[in-house]
Design a protein around this motif. Structure first.
Motif, PDB file in Angstrom:
ATOM      1  N   ARG A 256    -140.505  33.930 -13.334  1.00 18.70           N
ATOM      2  CA  ARG A 256    -139.693  32.988 -12.755  1.00 18.70           C
ATOM      3  C   ARG A 256    -140.220  32.261 -11.479  1.00 18.70           C
ATOM      4  O   ARG A 256    -139.991  31.419 -10.922  1.00 18.70           O
ATOM      5  N   SER A 257    -141.318  33.175 -11.044  1.00 14.87           N
ATOM      6  CA  SER A 257    -142.047  32.744  -9.781  1.00 14.87           C
ATOM      7  C   SER A 257    -142.884  31.494  -9.993  1.00 14.87           C
ATOM      8  O   SER A 257    -143.463  30.821  -9.188  1.00 14.87           O
ATOM      9  N   VAL A 258    -143.223  31.346 -11.341  1.00 14.75           N
ATOM     10  CA  VAL A 258    -144.466  30.495 -11.607  1.00 14.75           C
ATOM     11  C   VAL A 258    -143.755  29.011 -11.604  1.00 14.75           C
ATOM     12  O   VAL A 258    -142.711  28.791 -12.104  1.00 14.75           O
ATOM     13  N   VAL A 259    -144.423  28.297 -11.016  1.00 22.61           N
ATOM     14  CA  VAL A 259    -143.979  26.678 -10.938  1.00 22.61           C
ATOM     15  C   VAL A 259    -145.279  25.896 -11.531  1.00 22.61           C
ATOM     16  O   VAL A 259    -146.293  25.484 -10.684  1.00 22.61           O
ATOM     17  N   MET A 260    -145.078  25.569 -12.665  1.00 22.62           N
ATOM     18  CA  MET A 260    -146.069  24.621 -13.379  1.00 22.62           C
ATOM     19  C   MET A 260    -145.460  23.247 -13.161  1.00 22.62           C
ATOM     20  O   MET A 260    -144.591  22.845 -13.444  1.00 22.62           O
ATOM     21  N   GLU A 261    -146.600  22.278 -12.959  1.00 20.30           N
ATOM     22  CA  GLU A 261    -146.675  21.201 -12.593  1.00 20.30           C
ATOM     23  C   GLU A 261    -146.883  20.351 -13.901  1.00 20.30           C
ATOM     24  O   GLU A 261    -146.822  19.121 -14.021  1.00 20.30           O
ATOM     25  N   THR A 262    -147.491  20.799 -15.066  1.00 17.59           N
ATOM     26  CA  THR A 262    -147.530  20.031 -16.386  1.00 17.59           C
ATOM     27  C   THR A 262    -146.100  20.408 -17.251  1.00 17.59           C
ATOM     28  O   THR A 262    -145.562  21.199 -17.167  1.00 17.59           O
ATOM     29  N   LEU A 263    -146.174  19.200 -17.835  1.00 15.33           N
ATOM     30  CA  LEU A 263    -144.812  19.201 -18.896  1.00 15.33           C
ATOM     31  C   LEU A 263    -145.005  19.794 -20.077  1.00 15.33           C
ATOM     32  O   LEU A 263    -146.017  19.394 -21.062  1.00 15.33           O
ATOM     33  N   ASN A 264    -143.876  20.499 -20.514  1.00 15.66           N
ATOM     34  CA  ASN A 264    -143.769  21.201 -22.042  1.00 15.66           C
ATOM     35  C   ASN A 264    -142.639  20.647 -22.322  1.00 15.66           C
ATOM     36  O   ASN A 264    -141.978  19.781 -21.837  1.00 15.66           O
ATOM     37  N   GLU A 265    -142.202  20.972 -23.821  1.00 18.20           N
ATOM     38  CA  GLU A 265    -140.958  20.574 -24.259  1.00 18.20           C
ATOM     39  C   GLU A 265    -139.763  20.852 -23.341  1.00 18.20           C
ATOM     40  O   GLU A 265    -139.063  20.110 -23.189  1.00 18.20           O
ATOM     41  N   ALA A 266    -139.694  21.989 -22.995  1.00 18.74           N
ATOM     42  CA  ALA A 266    -138.606  22.701 -22.193  1.00 18.74           C
ATOM     43  C   ALA A 266    -138.307  22.063 -20.792  1.00 18.74           C
ATOM     44  O   ALA A 266    -137.247  21.417 -20.313  1.00 18.74           O
ATOM     45  N   ARG A 267    -139.489  21.771 -19.997  1.00 21.07           N
ATOM     46  CA  ARG A 267    -139.520  20.992 -18.710  1.00 21.07           C
ATOM     47  C   ARG A 267    -139.324  19.694 -18.797  1.00 21.07           C
ATOM     48  O   ARG A 267    -138.266  19.113 -18.155  1.00 21.07           O
ATOM     49  N   LEU A 268    -140.008  19.160 -19.949  1.00 21.21           N
ATOM     50  CA  LEU A 268    -139.475  17.533 -20.021  1.00 21.21           C
ATOM     51  C   LEU A 268    -138.215  17.300 -20.464  1.00 21.21           C
ATOM     52  O   LEU A 268    -137.558  16.478 -20.170  1.00 21.21           O
ATOM     53  N   SER A 269    -137.624  18.202 -21.281  1.00 20.12           N
ATOM     54  CA  SER A 269    -136.032  18.018 -21.735  1.00 20.12           C
ATOM     55  C   SER A 269    -135.225  17.964 -20.499  1.00 20.12           C
ATOM     56  O   SER A 269    -134.418  17.270 -20.387  1.00 20.12           O
ATOM     57  N   ILE A 353    -146.081  11.281 -24.109  1.00 18.70           N
ATOM     58  CA  ILE A 353    -144.747  11.711 -23.261  1.00 18.70           C
ATOM     59  C   ILE A 353    -143.562  11.092 -23.702  1.00 18.70           C
ATOM     60  O   ILE A 353    -142.505  11.459 -23.903  1.00 18.70           O
ATOM     61  N   ARG A 354    -143.773   9.795 -23.924  1.00 20.03           N
ATOM     62  CA  ARG A 354    -142.684   8.841 -24.304  1.00 20.03           C
ATOM     63  C   ARG A 354    -142.166   9.223 -25.702  1.00 20.03           C
ATOM     64  O   ARG A 354    -141.099   9.237 -26.170  1.00 20.03           O
ATOM     65  N   ALA A 355    -143.190   9.820 -26.682  1.00 19.62           N
ATOM     66  CA  ALA A 355    -142.859  10.193 -28.011  1.00 19.62           C
ATOM     67  C   ALA A 355    -141.990  11.227 -27.857  1.00 19.62           C
ATOM     68  O   ALA A 355    -140.922  11.599 -28.469  1.00 19.62           O
ATOM     69  N   MET A 356    -142.325  12.079 -27.108  1.00 19.11           N
ATOM     70  CA  MET A 356    -141.820  13.567 -26.933  1.00 19.11           C
ATOM     71  C   MET A 356    -140.315  13.235 -26.200  1.00 19.11           C
ATOM     72  O   MET A 356    -139.428  13.817 -26.737  1.00 19.11           O
ATOM     73  N   CYS A 357    -140.228  12.170 -25.444  1.00 16.63           N
ATOM     74  CA  CYS A 357    -138.913  11.982 -24.629  1.00 16.63           C
ATOM     75  C   CYS A 357    -138.060  11.304 -26.007  1.00 16.63           C
ATOM     76  O   CYS A 357    -136.620  11.743 -25.726  1.00 16.63           O
ATOM     77  N   GLN A 358    -138.341  10.537 -26.600  1.00 17.81           N
ATOM     78  CA  GLN A 358    -137.499   9.938 -27.698  1.00 17.81           C
ATOM     79  C   GLN A 358    -137.312  11.114 -28.763  1.00 17.81           C
ATOM     80  O   GLN A 358    -135.883  11.146 -29.083  1.00 17.81           O
ATOM     81  N   VAL A 386    -133.031   6.618 -34.517  1.00 17.84           N
ATOM     82  CA  VAL A 386    -134.459   6.347 -34.251  1.00 17.84           C
ATOM     83  C   VAL A 386    -134.414   4.982 -33.526  1.00 17.84           C
ATOM     84  O   VAL A 386    -135.248   4.926 -32.308  1.00 17.84           O
ATOM     85  N   HIS A 387    -133.917   3.964 -34.099  1.00 14.14           N
ATOM     86  CA  HIS A 387    -133.994   2.592 -33.495  1.00 14.14           C
ATOM     87  C   HIS A 387    -133.424   2.632 -31.958  1.00 14.14           C
ATOM     88  O   HIS A 387    -133.810   1.978 -31.255  1.00 14.14           O
ATOM     89  N   GLU A 388    -132.129   3.138 -32.071  1.00 17.01           N
ATOM     90  CA  GLU A 388    -131.684   3.149 -30.704  1.00 17.01           C
ATOM     91  C   GLU A 388    -132.569   3.860 -29.601  1.00 17.01           C
ATOM     92  O   GLU A 388    -132.555   3.612 -28.362  1.00 17.01           O
ATOM     93  N   SER A 389    -133.284   4.930 -30.077  1.00 19.54           N
ATOM     94  CA  SER A 389    -134.368   5.617 -29.259  1.00 19.54           C
ATOM     95  C   SER A 389    -135.329   4.676 -28.842  1.00 19.54           C
ATOM     96  O   SER A 389    -135.816   4.964 -27.431  1.00 19.54           O
ATOM     97  N   HIS A 390    -135.825   3.960 -29.692  1.00 20.81           N
ATOM     98  CA  HIS A 390    -137.040   2.737 -29.139  1.00 20.81           C
ATOM     99  C   HIS A 390    -136.385   1.741 -28.081  1.00 20.81           C
ATOM    100  O   HIS A 390    -136.997   1.635 -27.005  1.00 20.81           O
ATOM    101  N   LYS A 391    -134.943   1.568 -28.174  1.00 20.15           N
ATOM    102  CA  LYS A 391    -134.349   0.364 -27.429  1.00 20.15           C
ATOM    103  C   LYS A 391    -133.990   1.061 -25.976  1.00 20.15           C
ATOM    104  O   LYS A 391    -134.562   0.644 -24.995  1.00 20.15           O
ATOM    105  N   LEU A 392    -133.619   2.449 -26.150  1.00 20.77           N
ATOM    106  CA  LEU A 392    -133.394   3.363 -24.869  1.00 20.77           C
ATOM    107  C   LEU A 392    -134.860   3.335 -24.069  1.00 20.77           C
ATOM    108  O   LEU A 392    -134.585   3.261 -22.898  1.00 20.77           O
TER     109      LEU A 392
END
Length: 430
Positions: A256-269, A353-358, A386-392
């Protein structure tokens, strides 16, 4: 009196630990500590301790969470060392130490079977889960320690089930081999995070020194502990549960004390969903605090990154649907209850990152399916999403990316779990 010291010629410091001044007077240069003479002896003792057990240049050479993590890591290592003593004593008793009827051959075969199954377990686990250990280091670090406690508990109980003793210790050996792979790999991942001056080797070496000191302290206490628990099962189990509770609590506090500045799936979500909710960008400490550190078994729509083309589309019609409203170097699709992402070879880190966001947005939308739809209609709905995710993302991704960078996230690399497939495709002529 200050004038008697002479003229200050130069100053120097050793990180933030100490500073010195050079004085010149009557043709002589003298070096004196910047904080005054009274600190010299005390600081020298502290300085020796730091140089032995902390990385060079501490605290500037490590991440801000280093000291807190190492404190809890030391507590868990100490409790684990004492639990290991109890488990080792039980294993030795189980293979016949102290039993005149036991044979050396029987004990040796049991030990070899335990080690052999452990080796196989180590290979299989590294094959199946090796790529997950970087992207989900916190989860697997905590998982390894929980599994280690389970393995030691099995070893303590094994002598009381002589008919199944070999099976129990072999199973415990498999668990411990998994612990070795997961614990060592995640420790390396955390060292990468902590190293701020390309000093991974130094941090790893000093971590080894800290662990050795802790194990030495545990050894000394074990010399007192072993005679007390010998032939006393109740005390053995009581102490084991006490040490286990301390071990698990310290491990939880450590991850819990670890603060990572890189994005994985959980942190990006977490960051993306907060942004889509109210436009606020979470900082690394805020997102890390919300990141789950236990293995989750709730039903969600999984995401597969870097898959083969046939896992996204299976017909020319679907291929055209995947290209619709899409000018990015990746393709998204939903197959067999999974969100699949096919990546082009020219994709940058920001494209990933964008692909993961979608994919995260699609997964959240698909986690609440419409009941009663026929399969064909569900598939059509999937492509509409999928098309809606591109527009968003065409609308929100660039401001989201700027906000994330401004909040202190490292956008030069990610810890997203991409597979190695890369696909080139021709875009539609229109």
């Amino acid at each position: 009196m200050e004038e008697d010291k002479g003229v200050v010629l130069a100053t120097e410091r050793y990180g933030s630990a100490e500073s010195w001044k050079y004085f010149g007077k009557d043709g002589v240069m003298e070096r004196r500590r910047g904080g005054g003479e009274g600190q010299s002896r005390g600081n020298s003792i502290v300085g020796v301790f730091k140089s032995v057990f902390l990385p060079q240049g501490y605290p500037e050479s490590v991440s801000d969470d280093y000291l807190q993590y190492q404190f809890w890591d030391t507590v868990q290592a100490f409790s684990s060392s004492l639990s290991g003593t109890l488990a080792t004593q039980a294993s030795l008793r189980g293979v016949g130490v102290g039993n005149q009827e036991a044979t050396v051959a029987g004990a040796t075969i049991t030990w070899l079977l335990r080690d052999g199954t452990g080796m196989l377990g180590r290979i299989l686990f590294a094959w199946r889960k090796g790529s997950k250990l970087d992207s989900e280091a916190k989860k697997w670090r905590l998982f390894a320690d929980v599994l280690n406690d389970i393995a030691m508990f099995m070893e303590i109980l094994a002598p009381y089930f002589p008919a199944c003793f070999t099976l129990i210790v072999c199973t415990a050996g498999i668990f411990k081999s998994i612990v070795g792979v997961a614990g060592g790999a995640t420790r390396a991942a955390l060292t990468v995070h902590q190293a701020r001056r390309d000093n991974m080797a130094d941090i790893s070496a000093k971590d080894g020194s800290q662990e050795t000191l802790v194990n030495l302290a545990g050894l000394l206490i074990s010399l007192v502990l072993v005679p007390l628990v010998t032939d006393n099962p109740a005390l053995t189990l009581g102490l084991f549960f006490l040490f286990t509770i301390l071990h698990l609590f310290a491990n939880y506090k450590a991850v819990r004390s670890v603060v990572m500045e890189t994005l994985n799936e959980a942190r990006l979500s977490i960051v993306l969903q907060q942004y889509l909710k109210d436009g606020r960008i979470l900082s690394p400490p805020q997102a890390n605090q919300r990141e789950p550190v236990f293995m989750e078994f709730r039903k969600t729509v999984p995401i597969k990154l870097g898959v083969r083309l046939q896992e996204v589309v299976q017909s020319p019609e679907e291929f055209n649907l995947a290209l619709k409203k899409n000018n990015m170097p990746f393709l998204l699709g939903v197959k067999n209850g999974c969100v699949c992402v096919c990546l082009g070879p020219e994709a940058s880190v920001h494209d990933e990152i964008r692909a993961m966001c979608q994919a995260v947005w699609l997964s959240s939308m698909l986690s609440h399916p419409t009941a009663g739809q026929p399969p064909a209609q569900q598939q059509q709905t999937h492509w509409e999403l999928v098309h809606e995710s591109h527009k968003l993302m065409d609308t929100v991704f660039n401001p989201f990316l700027k906000g994330v960078e401004a909040a202190g996230w490292d956008m030069k690399r990610t810890l997203l779990d991409w597979d190695e497939w890369r696909v080139e495709w021709k875009t539609k002529s229109n």
